[in-house]
Design a protein around this motif. Structure first.
Motif, short mmCIF file in Angstrom:
data_model
loop_
_atom_site.label_atom_id
_atom_site.label_comp_id
_atom_site.label_asym_id
_atom_site.label_seq_id
_atom_site.Cartn_x
_atom_site.Cartn_y
_atom_site.Cartn_z
N PRO A 137 41.58 31.42 42.22
CA PRO A 137 40.14 31.26 41.98
C PRO A 137 39.51 32.48 41.31
N ILE A 138 39.99 33.68 41.64
CA ILE A 138 39.45 34.89 41.01
C ILE A 138 39.78 34.90 39.53
N VAL A 139 41.02 34.54 39.20
CA VAL A 139 41.41 34.47 37.79
C VAL A 139 40.59 33.43 37.05
N GLN A 140 40.39 32.26 37.68
CA GLN A 140 39.59 31.20 37.06
C GLN A 140 38.16 31.66 36.82
N LEU A 141 37.59 32.37 37.79
CA LEU A 141 36.21 32.83 37.65
C LEU A 141 36.07 33.80 36.49
N PHE A 142 37.01 34.74 36.35
CA PHE A 142 36.93 35.70 35.25
C PHE A 142 37.14 35.01 33.90
N ILE A 143 38.05 34.04 33.86
CA ILE A 143 38.26 33.31 32.61
C ILE A 143 37.00 32.56 32.21
N PHE A 144 36.41 31.82 33.17
CA PHE A 144 35.19 31.09 32.88
C PHE A 144 34.05 32.04 32.54
N GLY A 145 33.95 33.12 33.31
CA GLY A 145 32.82 34.04 33.13
C GLY A 145 32.82 34.73 31.79
N TYR A 146 34.00 35.04 31.26
CA TYR A 146 34.07 35.76 29.99
C TYR A 146 34.31 34.85 28.80
N ALA A 147 34.87 33.66 29.01
CA ALA A 147 35.24 32.80 27.88
C ALA A 147 34.14 31.82 27.50
N ILE A 148 33.40 31.31 28.50
CA ILE A 148 32.41 30.29 28.22
C ILE A 148 31.09 30.94 27.83
N ARG A 149 30.58 30.55 26.69
CA ARG A 149 29.27 31.01 26.24
C ARG A 149 28.51 29.80 25.69
N MET A 150 27.36 29.51 26.31
CA MET A 150 26.56 28.38 25.88
C MET A 150 25.66 28.74 24.71
N ASN A 151 25.25 30.00 24.61
CA ASN A 151 24.38 30.43 23.52
C ASN A 151 25.23 30.93 22.36
N VAL A 152 25.21 30.20 21.28
CA VAL A 152 26.02 30.55 20.11
C VAL A 152 25.22 31.50 19.23
N GLU A 153 25.77 32.67 18.96
CA GLU A 153 25.12 33.67 18.11
C GLU A 153 26.13 34.22 17.11
N HIS A 154 25.61 34.89 16.09
CA HIS A 154 26.44 35.55 15.08
C HIS A 154 27.46 34.57 14.47
N VAL A 155 26.95 33.43 14.03
CA VAL A 155 27.81 32.43 13.40
C VAL A 155 28.28 32.96 12.05
N PRO A 156 29.60 33.01 11.80
CA PRO A 156 30.09 33.46 10.48
C PRO A 156 29.58 32.54 9.38
N THR A 157 28.88 33.10 8.41
CA THR A 157 28.19 32.32 7.39
C THR A 157 28.49 32.87 6.01
N VAL A 158 28.77 31.96 5.07
CA VAL A 158 28.93 32.36 3.67
C VAL A 158 27.69 31.91 2.90
N VAL A 159 27.33 32.67 1.86
CA VAL A 159 26.10 32.43 1.12
C VAL A 159 26.43 32.23 -0.35
N ALA A 160 25.89 31.15 -0.91
CA ALA A 160 25.97 30.93 -2.36
C ALA A 160 24.57 31.11 -2.92
N ASP A 161 24.24 32.35 -3.29
CA ASP A 161 22.92 32.68 -3.81
C ASP A 161 22.95 32.53 -5.33
N GLN A 162 22.44 31.39 -5.82
CA GLN A 162 22.43 31.11 -7.25
C GLN A 162 21.14 31.58 -7.91
N SER A 163 20.26 32.18 -7.13
CA SER A 163 18.99 32.65 -7.66
C SER A 163 18.99 34.16 -7.87
N LEU A 164 19.55 34.90 -6.93
CA LEU A 164 19.69 36.35 -7.04
C LEU A 164 18.37 37.04 -7.38
#
Length: 387
Positions: free
Chosen positions: A33-60
């Motif tokens: 249970p301790i291992v499960q708690l640490f795995i869940f606590g560090y692996a699960i994130r409901m708030n998604v941030e810093h999404v890797p994004t590519v940009v096609a800026d055709q206006s510049l």
């Protein structure tokens, strides 16, 4: 009554001796249970941030750069690279180089001036959490950015004049100011939401797994016949078999709550002793369910498979991650067959909200009923199996 207690005590001694003798298994039962708690606590994130994004800026131009900077400043998007076209953006998403892409058409600044500018956001829909977060974030950011651009245009034209900050200027143009106050979790920390649910989930998993093979193991080892010739009754035998597992499960409960509070920093707002006694009842219901699975199984492998099935149903239907009010009525009825469904509101109510039993009496009554019914059914099935 005295003789009944003696018979239960005899089984208790036997079960505790067997449990303590197998130290490796005991270590796994206490450590998993301790291992499960640490795995869940560090692996699960409901708030998604810093999404890797590519940009096609055709206006510049300055307007397009300001738009991209607004996206990055929000914290939801990180620019992973600049590309030339929409096709290259799609290719980058297909290859896993990014999960989102922004395409800015030519003459973006001129269209901004005219008030008809458009951009295209491409999101990897195979990841539902990322796609929903990216969609909601870019919609809000684009609306705020366009309002800010409108304010700057009006200021430059001399039609309005502000001395406030940027946020105050934006609110001044809105016809309605909606103030939001988040209760119990003002910073929307996902661990404050996950830890109480994980406590309930891990306790159910542990309780069912500990007892799922209890009776069927005696049958496979041939020791069930030795128990049958003793004066012990089926209910007394089952209570004796539950006791060691009950102690292990409660030790795990203390460990999980302590790690959640002192390691992950989740505040315990309510009455701990109320939580303890309700957790005791909840663990007892899980042990009863495990015994029921043990009595209807032919061998240990079958018992473990049924236990895994109920663990999976609890994860999906118990309200741990997915809200139950969105489920169809028939699915909610299936979820009502699991003790996890009743204990998750109790755990979140006491740990996160700090509420008392007066607000949880429906779940407590349902859980108490569940304990009584599951033990009666388990004892009856065990007696029929002996006959």
């Amino acid at each position: 009554m005295y003789r009944s207690c003696l018979r239960i005590w005899a089984v208790l001694q036997k079960e505790f001796i067997q449990t303590l003798r197998d130290r490796r298994t005991l270590l796994i039962q206490l450590g998993l249970p301790i291992v499960q708690l640490f795995i869940f606590g560090y692996a699960i994130r409901m708030n998604v941030e810093h999404v890797p994004t590519v940009v096609a800026d055709q206006s510049l131009d300055g307007a397009s750069r300001a738009y991209v900077e607004a996206m990055v400043a929000s914290g939801f998007f990180d620019v992973a690279g600049y590309l030339a076209s929409e096709a290259e953006v799609i290719r980058a998403i297909d290859q896993g180089q990014a999960q989102a892409g922004i395409v800015i058409p030519p003459d973006f600044a001129r269209h901004v001036t005219r008030g008809d500018a458009q951009t295209l956001l491409l999101v990897d829909g195979s990841d539902v959490f990322t796609s929903q977060t990216a969609f909601n974030a870019i919609t809000a950011i684009a609306r705020q950015h366009s309002t800010q651009v409108l304010i700057e245009k009006l200021e430059q034209a001399g039609k309005i004049s502000f001395d406030q900050t940027s946020a105050d200027k934006t609110l001044a143009l809105l016809p309605l100011d909606a103030r939001v106050r988040i209760l119990y979790n003002p910073d929307l920390l996902d661990l404050w939401f996950l830890i109480p649910g994980m406590t309930a989930m891990i306790l159910q998993t542990q309780a069912i797994a500990l007892t799922a093979a209890a009776v069927v193991r005696e049958r496979e080892m041939g020791t069930i016949e030795q128990l049958l010739v003793t004066p012990i009754r089926p209910g007394e035998l089952m209570l004796g078999k539950i006791a060691p597992n009950l102690v292990i499960a409660l030790l795990n409960m203390f460990t999980i709550v302590a790690i959640g509070v002192f390691w992950f920093g989740v505040p315990f707002q309510g009455n701990f002793w109320l939580f303890f006694w309700l957790a005791f009842m909840y663990v007892f219901s899980g042990l009863g369910l495990g015994l029921l699975l043990s009595t209807i199984s032919k061998n240990q492998a079958q018992a473990q498979q049924l236990a895994m099935l109920f663990m999976l149903l609890g994860l999906v239907l118990g309200g741990f991650i997915f809200p139950r009010y969105l489920m169809p009525p028939a699915i909610r009825i299936v979820g009502n067959l699991l003790p996890l469904t009743y204990f998750i509101p109790i755990a979140r109510g006491i740990i996160t909200k700090g509420i008392g039993i007066q607000h949880l009496w429906e779940q407590v009554f349902a859980l108490l009923t569940y304990v009584i019914v599951i033990m009666i059914v388990a004892v009856r099935n065990f007696r029929q199996g002996l006959d």
